[in-house]
Write a protein that holds these residues in place. Structure first.
Motif, PDB file in Angstrom:
ATOM      1  N   CYS A  56      16.150 -14.856  18.658  1.00 53.89           N
ATOM      2  CA  CYS A  56      17.303 -14.058  18.199  1.00 53.89           C
ATOM      3  C   CYS A  56      16.851 -12.852  17.392  1.00 53.89           C
ATOM      4  O   CYS A  56      17.347 -11.741  17.588  1.00 53.89           O
ATOM      5  N   ARG A  83      24.437  -8.870  21.011  1.00 53.00           N
ATOM      6  CA  ARG A  83      24.918 -10.195  20.619  1.00 53.00           C
ATOM      7  C   ARG A  83      24.746 -11.197  21.752  1.00 53.00           C
ATOM      8  O   ARG A  83      24.310 -12.330  21.535  1.00 53.00           O
ATOM      9  N   VAL A  84      25.067 -10.796  22.966  1.00 54.05           N
ATOM     10  CA  VAL A  84      24.954 -11.700  24.111  1.00 54.05           C
ATOM     11  C   VAL A  84      23.499 -12.087  24.348  1.00 54.05           C
ATOM     12  O   VAL A  84      23.185 -13.254  24.609  1.00 54.05           O
ATOM     13  N   GLN A  87      22.448 -14.531  21.596  1.00 50.48           N
ATOM     14  CA  GLN A  87      23.048 -15.840  21.831  1.00 50.48           C
ATOM     15  C   GLN A  87      22.382 -16.548  22.998  1.00 50.48           C
ATOM     16  O   GLN A  87      22.239 -17.770  22.983  1.00 50.48           O
ATOM     17  N   ALA A  90      19.363 -18.291  21.663  1.00 46.81           N
ATOM     18  CA  ALA A  90      19.724 -19.487  20.904  1.00 46.81           C
ATOM     19  C   ALA A  90      20.175 -20.611  21.823  1.00 46.81           C
ATOM     20  O   ALA A  90      19.757 -21.773  21.666  1.00 46.81           O
ATOM     21  N   VAL A  91      21.009 -20.314  22.798  1.00 44.53           N
ATOM     22  CA  VAL A  91      21.481 -21.340  23.731  1.00 44.53           C
ATOM     23  C   VAL A  91      20.320 -21.856  24.572  1.00 44.53           C
ATOM     24  O   VAL A  91      20.227 -23.064  24.847  1.00 44.53           O
TER      25      VAL A  91
END
Length: 117
Positions: A56, A83-84, A87, A90-91
């Motif tokens: 991130c 942001r996408v 994320q 992180a996912v």
């Protein structure tokens, strides 16, 4: 005599002690780890959490670096893409952690059982 004037450690409700009111240093209670020891222990327990955080931060740093070269793209669109991507890192780390946990719990444990039969 005021409590701040005493040289003895003061016991707080959380169990932490302040060694001296003059210094204001926080000392963890006996039996508890320091922040760095706790971080290292948690990293050993789940090693993909720092990987996700690092991903991130890397995506955010890269997208901030590329902010000048965004061309005619609106700022809001650039931030949404940032942001996408963050994320997604992180996912992805959570997904890898889940797959690793399933492998460790089901595949590794059944392998020694199969050899005994």
């Amino acid at each position: 005599m005021d409590w701040a004037e005493t040289s003895e450690p003061q016991l707080l409700t959380s169990g932490a002690r302040i060694m001296s009111a003059n210094k204001g240093w926080w000392v963890p209670p006996e039996g508890e780890d320091s922040v760095s020891e706790k971080f290292l222990r948690k990293t050993r327990e789940s090693p993909l959490v720092p990987v996700g955080l690092g991903g991130c931060l890397a995506v955010a740093a890269y997208r901030i670096y590329r902010l000048k070269a965004r061309g005619s793209t609106k700022m809001s669109i650039h931030l949404i893409h940032t942001r996408v991507a963050a994320q997604a890192c992180a996912v992805g780390a959570v997904l890898l952690g889940a797959v690793y946990t399933m492998y460790r719990d089901y595949i590794k444990r059944t392998a020694p059982d199969a050899g005994e039969k």
